[in-house]
Design a protein around this motif. Structure first.
Motif, mmCIF file in Angstrom:
data_model
loop_
_atom_site.group_PDB
_atom_site.id
_atom_site.type_symbol
_atom_site.label_atom_id
_atom_site.label_comp_id
_atom_site.label_asym_id
_atom_site.label_seq_id
_atom_site.Cartn_x
_atom_site.Cartn_y
_atom_site.Cartn_z
ATOM 1 N N ARG A 1 0.814 -1.228 0.000
ATOM 2 C CA ARG A 1 0.000 0.000 0.000
ATOM 3 C C ARG A 1 0.844 1.272 0.000
ATOM 4 N NH1 ARG A 1 -4.758 -1.425 4.363
ATOM 5 N NH2 ARG A 1 -5.643 -3.175 3.214
ATOM 6 N N GLY A 2 2.184 1.106 0.067
ATOM 7 C CA GLY A 2 3.057 2.267 0.000
ATOM 8 C C GLY A 2 3.557 2.786 1.330
ATOM 9 N N ALA A 3 3.145 2.178 2.422
ATOM 10 C CA ALA A 3 3.658 2.606 3.726
ATOM 11 C C ALA A 3 5.102 2.141 3.869
ATOM 12 C CB ALA A 3 2.802 2.014 4.839
ATOM 13 N N VAL A 4 5.927 2.970 4.510
ATOM 14 C CA VAL A 4 7.313 2.600 4.786
ATOM 15 C C VAL A 4 7.453 2.405 6.293
ATOM 16 C CG1 VAL A 4 9.722 3.308 4.691
ATOM 17 C CG2 VAL A 4 8.198 3.816 2.772
ATOM 18 N N LEU A 5 7.870 1.211 6.674
ATOM 19 C CA LEU A 5 8.076 0.881 8.082
ATOM 20 C C LEU A 5 9.575 0.895 8.348
ATOM 21 C CD1 LEU A 5 5.632 -2.159 8.191
ATOM 22 C CD2 LEU A 5 5.101 0.245 8.609
ATOM 23 N N ASP A 6 10.007 1.848 9.198
ATOM 24 C CA ASP A 6 11.436 2.022 9.430
ATOM 25 C C ASP A 6 11.652 2.553 10.846
ATOM 26 O OD1 ASP A 6 14.148 2.343 9.201
ATOM 27 O OD2 ASP A 6 14.048 4.098 7.883
ATOM 28 N N PRO A 7 12.284 1.788 11.735
ATOM 29 C CA PRO A 7 12.884 0.479 11.459
ATOM 30 C C PRO A 7 11.869 -0.649 11.615
ATOM 31 C CG PRO A 7 13.385 1.107 13.704
ATOM 32 C CD PRO A 7 12.602 2.253 13.099
ATOM 33 N N TYR A 8 12.059 -1.693 10.836
ATOM 34 C CA TYR A 8 11.341 -2.945 11.023
ATOM 35 C C TYR A 8 12.392 -3.954 11.472
ATOM 36 C CZ TYR A 8 7.957 -6.629 10.621
ATOM 37 O OH TYR A 8 7.099 -7.647 10.937
#
Length: 198
Positions: free
Chosen positions: A44-51
């Motif tokens: 969906r375009g979400a950026v998870l940082d940090p994962y």
């Protein structure tokens, strides 16, 4: 390992993954754990940082039965929980082992002093598919008997406990076995041994 409905435990090819790793940096490197901080982009375009991704070696559990239908368990101190935990013997699979049954035989002998005449792999499960890269290999060890004295490592505080299978099954709803990563493998192996059905 694939299920009848197409479920799989095998890694998915990169081109078929719904999430994409944008970057990754090593945070911890030692013999027990590699910890990485990834930046991942979802479909969906979400950026998870940090994962956080924890790269552990595979683990093996030896679900062990004696000829008189007792389970060979260990009562082990677990520091994070600050509690004693009743568990099957097990440990880290060494790269040179190659076969989870080899690891199971070694860990059973070292932790309990028992040896089994028959060992077979009954399943391999992700330890925590959200964050851990490793699997728990479930080995059913049958016809076990005492073969010597345990050889505990410096970080192991444990005692060998033998309990009838029926007593363990009756005790599970009352909290006899509380380690979540051990309960599923225990039931899976007892099913393979013909002690329970589901």
């Amino acid at each position: 390992m694939s299920g009848a409905k197409g479920w799989t435990l095998d890694p998915v090819p990169e081109e078929a993954r719904p999430w994409r790793v944008v970057s990754s940096r090593a945070v911890v490197r030692n013999r027990f754990l590699n910890l990485d901080a990834e930046a991942v982009a979802t479909r969906r375009g979400a950026v998870l940082d940090p994962y956080w991704v924890m790269d552990y070696p595979d683990w093996v559990l030896a679900i062990t039965l004696t000829a008189d239908d007792q389970l060979v368990l260990v009562r082990q101190w677990r520091e994070a929980a600050k509690a004693w935990s009743l568990e099957p013997p097990g440990g880290v699979m060494d790269a040179e082992d190659g076969d989870p049954c080899v690891t199971a035989a070694r860990e059973l002998r070292e932790e309990t002093g028992f040896a089994a005449t028959r060992l077979r792999l009954v399943g391999s499960l992700w330890s925590d598919p959200a964050h851990n890269t490793n699997r728990i290999h479930v080995v059913l060890a049958e016809d076990a008997a005492e073969a010597g004295v345990p050889e505990h490592e410096a970080g192991e505080e444990m005692q060998t406990v033998l309990l009838p299978v029926a007593e363990v099954l009756e005790g599970i709803p009352r909290g006899l076995v509380t380690h979540a990563a051990h309960l599923g493998p225990l039931l899976l192996a007892l099913r393979a041994a013909g002690r329970i059905a589901f």
